[in-house]
Design a protein around this motif. Structure first.
Motif, PDB file in Angstrom:
ATOM      1  N   VAL A 115      87.909 -67.636 -37.963  1.00 35.95           N
ATOM      2  CA  VAL A 115      89.220 -67.907 -37.357  1.00 35.95           C
ATOM      3  C   VAL A 115      89.735 -69.294 -37.718  1.00 35.95           C
ATOM      4  N   HIS A 116      90.960 -69.335 -38.212  1.00 40.96           N
ATOM      5  CA  HIS A 116      91.667 -70.609 -38.321  1.00 40.96           C
ATOM      6  C   HIS A 116      93.035 -70.440 -37.657  1.00 40.96           C
ATOM      7  N   GLY A 117      93.580 -71.538 -37.180  1.00 41.14           N
ATOM      8  CA  GLY A 117      94.917 -71.503 -36.593  1.00 41.14           C
ATOM      9  C   GLY A 117      94.973 -70.772 -35.257  1.00 41.14           C
ATOM     10  N   ALA A 118      96.156 -70.201 -34.985  1.00 40.62           N
ATOM     11  CA  ALA A 118      96.386 -69.569 -33.682  1.00 40.62           C
ATOM     12  C   ALA A 118      95.699 -68.199 -33.615  1.00 40.62           C
ATOM     13  N   CYS A 119      94.984 -67.988 -32.543  1.00 40.64           N
ATOM     14  CA  CYS A 119      94.298 -66.707 -32.320  1.00 40.64           C
ATOM     15  C   CYS A 119      94.679 -66.279 -30.910  1.00 40.64           C
ATOM     16  N   LEU A 120      95.763 -65.530 -30.813  1.00 41.97           N
ATOM     17  CA  LEU A 120      96.390 -65.276 -29.516  1.00 41.97           C
ATOM     18  C   LEU A 120      96.374 -63.786 -29.168  1.00 41.97           C
ATOM     19  N   LYS A 137      88.017 -76.092 -36.734  1.00 37.72           N
ATOM     20  CA  LYS A 137      88.204 -76.969 -35.566  1.00 37.72           C
ATOM     21  C   LYS A 137      89.675 -77.113 -35.161  1.00 37.72           C
ATOM     22  N   MET A 138      90.589 -76.603 -35.981  1.00 33.42           N
ATOM     23  CA  MET A 138      92.014 -76.611 -35.617  1.00 33.42           C
ATOM     24  C   MET A 138      92.442 -75.284 -34.974  1.00 33.42           C
ATOM     25  N   ALA A 139      91.502 -74.362 -34.804  1.00 31.72           N
ATOM     26  CA  ALA A 139      91.856 -73.059 -34.214  1.00 31.72           C
ATOM     27  C   ALA A 139      92.182 -73.211 -32.726  1.00 31.72           C
ATOM     28  N   PHE A 174      94.924 -66.737 -16.280  1.00 33.24           N
ATOM     29  CA  PHE A 174      95.928 -67.108 -15.273  1.00 33.24           C
ATOM     30  C   PHE A 174      96.865 -68.222 -15.732  1.00 33.24           C
ATOM     31  N   THR A 175      96.431 -69.077 -16.658  1.00 33.56           N
ATOM     32  CA  THR A 175      97.322 -70.151 -17.128  1.00 33.56           C
ATOM     33  C   THR A 175      98.053 -69.756 -18.404  1.00 33.56           C
ATOM     34  N   GLY A 176      97.478 -68.874 -19.203  1.00 33.64           N
ATOM     35  CA  GLY A 176      98.087 -68.515 -20.489  1.00 33.64           C
ATOM     36  C   GLY A 176      98.005 -69.637 -21.500  1.00 33.64           C
ATOM     37  N   ARG A 177      97.287 -70.713 -21.134  1.00 37.69           N
ATOM     38  CA  ARG A 177      97.237 -71.874 -22.031  1.00 37.69           C
ATOM     39  C   ARG A 177      96.391 -71.591 -23.268  1.00 37.69           C
ATOM     40  N   THR A 178      96.594 -72.390 -24.286  1.00 40.02           N
ATOM     41  CA  THR A 178      95.750 -72.288 -25.474  1.00 40.02           C
ATOM     42  C   THR A 178      94.598 -73.278 -25.321  1.00 40.02           C
ATOM     43  N   VAL A 179      93.425 -72.870 -25.745  1.00 40.90           N
ATOM     44  CA  VAL A 179      92.288 -73.798 -25.733  1.00 40.90           C
ATOM     45  C   VAL A 179      91.832 -74.045 -27.164  1.00 40.90           C
ATOM     46  N   ASN A 180      91.363 -75.266 -27.378  1.00 41.10           N
ATOM     47  CA  ASN A 180      90.976 -75.616 -28.745  1.00 41.10           C
ATOM     48  C   ASN A 180      89.576 -75.088 -29.082  1.00 41.10           C
ATOM     49  N   ALA A 181      89.232 -75.194 -30.354  1.00 40.91           N
ATOM     50  CA  ALA A 181      87.974 -74.620 -30.836  1.00 40.91           C
ATOM     51  C   ALA A 181      86.759 -75.326 -30.238  1.00 40.91           C
TER      52      ALA A 181
ATOM     53  N   ARG B  49      95.371 -81.321 -33.242  1.00 42.24           N
ATOM     54  CA  ARG B  49      95.160 -82.626 -33.887  1.00 42.24           C
ATOM     55  C   ARG B  49      95.008 -83.713 -32.818  1.00 42.24           C
ATOM     56  N   ILE B  50      95.869 -83.672 -31.824  1.00 43.82           N
ATOM     57  CA  ILE B  50      95.836 -84.679 -30.749  1.00 43.82           C
ATOM     58  C   ILE B  50      94.544 -84.542 -29.929  1.00 43.82           C
ATOM     59  N   GLU B  51      94.216 -83.309 -29.539  1.00 48.85           N
ATOM     60  CA  GLU B  51      93.021 -83.109 -28.710  1.00 48.85           C
ATOM     61  C   GLU B  51      91.758 -83.526 -29.462  1.00 48.85           C
ATOM     62  N   ASN B  52      91.688 -83.173 -30.736  1.00 44.10           N
ATOM     63  CA  ASN B  52      90.502 -83.543 -31.511  1.00 44.10           C
ATOM     64  C   ASN B  52      90.404 -85.054 -31.667  1.00 44.10           C
ATOM     65  N   HIS B  53      91.530 -85.703 -31.881  1.00 43.47           N
ATOM     66  CA  HIS B  53      91.523 -87.161 -32.089  1.00 43.47           C
ATOM     67  C   HIS B  53      91.120 -87.904 -30.816  1.00 43.47           C
ATOM     68  N   PHE B  54      91.701 -87.517 -29.685  1.00 44.58           N
ATOM     69  CA  PHE B  54      91.445 -88.245 -28.435  1.00 44.58           C
ATOM     70  C   PHE B  54      90.248 -87.684 -27.653  1.00 44.58           C
ATOM     71  N   GLY B  55      89.720 -86.549 -28.103  1.00 42.37           N
ATOM     72  CA  GLY B  55      88.578 -85.952 -27.411  1.00 42.37           C
ATOM     73  C   GLY B  55      88.937 -85.473 -26.010  1.00 42.37           C
ATOM     74  N   ILE B  56      90.135 -84.913 -25.866  1.00 44.98           N
ATOM     75  CA  ILE B  56      90.621 -84.446 -24.561  1.00 44.98           C
ATOM     76  C   ILE B  56      91.106 -83.004 -24.669  1.00 44.98           C
ATOM     77  N   GLU B  57      91.373 -82.413 -23.514  1.00 42.19           N
ATOM     78  CA  GLU B  57      92.129 -81.156 -23.479  1.00 42.19           C
ATOM     79  C   GLU B  57      93.481 -81.456 -22.880  1.00 42.19           C
TER      80      GLU B  57
END
Lengths: 267, 80
Positions: A115-120, A137-139, A174-181, B49-57
């Protein structure tokens, strides 16, 4: 069929690894066109299985694995029929996509989503049907369905619940937010983190390792550790269809289709 | 601990790098949607990019409606 090139995806078999590449503009939306070709892909499993150890599913598009179900098509199809007839069309689509996801889930070889990028939404559901997710790591991962007045419909919640703890499942839903890899890796959604642009290379290297083991042992281990939550998957289809008949859904879909918002997955 | 000014400068630098702009092209008060013309996928990339750089969510809903670098830096600062 060891190789295939369709309008939305392609696959190629080489040295006991089959690579499926989603490539459907703009963002690998899963509508009827991709569904039909995914069905062609899983129909080929009987031919592929005896000589296949690993399947890698990746995206050929920039900045996106898959944005999920094709909401524009869903809206156009639903609005074209009387409201009483809408659930039947949706149910037919869900039955087909569930059959595809269940076949991928139970594939007699190891499946890796690179997976890279948006996975929604439906894209995440496809990744969850795989045995492992290897993520750039940008997913980013999300279930934005609640903003549209329904729940994930391609098997997402049962599969997420199978694999992960409630805190993360509920946060995502419940939030619908995106979480990073990195976060997805920390909670166990992602098996391996890759540097930028490296997910497919690492998936291939992982596949090369997996092919070294005995096929029967590998398949037995997979069956043992990855039961398919059939009852919950059936219940998900029923709940989706119940929610889909509410006027809220068509209003939300219309708003989404007309939106130019840069965060269209949030209400 | 970074100051808000340091965070703002780092955000400007990250954005300039990500969108391949010359240093100093972007200012704290700039509307990044207008200035960079970014779409939804690029917004998600920038968030990573921001989250990875600052180490935050930084949950999307906390930056919803934010369009200038200075306010974005304030949101980041509250997570550091």
């Amino acid at each position: 069929m060891k190789s295939f090139k369709g309008k939305t995806l392609r696959w190629e078999w080489r040295d006991s690894v089959v690579e499926l590449t989603l490539d459907h503009a703009p963002a690998n939306e899963i509508g009827t066109a991709m569904l039909a070709e995914l069905e062609t892909f899983v129909d080929a499993f009987d031919v592929l299985a005896p000589e296949t150890s690993v399947c890698i599913i990746a995206s050929g598009r920039n900045a996106v694995f898959s944005a999920g179900g094709d909401l524009r098509e869903l809206y156009a199809t639903a609005v074209a029929v009387a409201s009483k007839d809408r659930p039947a069309g949706v149910r037919a689509f869900l039955e087909r996509i569930h059959a595809v996801m269940n076949t991928i889930d139970a594939a007699p070889f190891v499946t890796i989503a690179a997976v890279h990028g948006a996975c929604l939404g439906g894209g995440l559901e496809l990744a969850l049907a795989c045995d492992m997710i290897i993520a750039d790591k940008m997913a980013r991962f999300a279930f934005p369905e609640l903003r549209l007045g329904f729940i994930p419909g391609f098997g997402g919640i049962p599969r997420l619940k199978r694999d992960l703890g409630n805190a993360f499942v509920r946060d995502l839903l419940f939030t619908g937010r995106t979480v990073n890899a990195t976060r997805a890796h920390a909670v166990g959604l992602v098996a391996q983190l890759a540097g930028e642009g490296e997910a497919l290379r690492i998936a291939r290297s992982t596949a090369a390792q997996i092919t070294k083991y005995d096929a029967v042992t590998r398949a037995t281990a997979k069956k043992f550790i990855k039961p398919i939550p059939h009852d919950e998957l059936r219940r998900e289809i029923e709940l989706f269809c119940e929610l889909f008949i509410r006027p809220t859904v068509m209003e939300a879909l219309e708003k989404f289709v007309q939106s130019n918002d840069v965060m269209p997955y949030l209400p | 601990m970074r100051t808000l000014e340091q965070t703002t400068q780092e955000v400007l630098s990250l954005a300039a790098q990500h969108f391949q702009l010359a240093a100093g092209t972007l200012a704290p008060e700039d509307d990044f949607f207008k200035k960079l013309g970014i779409d939804s996928l690029q917004t998600l990339e920038m968030l990573s990019r921001i989250e990875n750089h600052f180490g935050i969510e930084l949950p999307d809903y906390e930056v919803q409606g934010v369009s200038d670098f200075k306010t974005l830096a304030e949101r980041i600062q509250s997570r550091l």
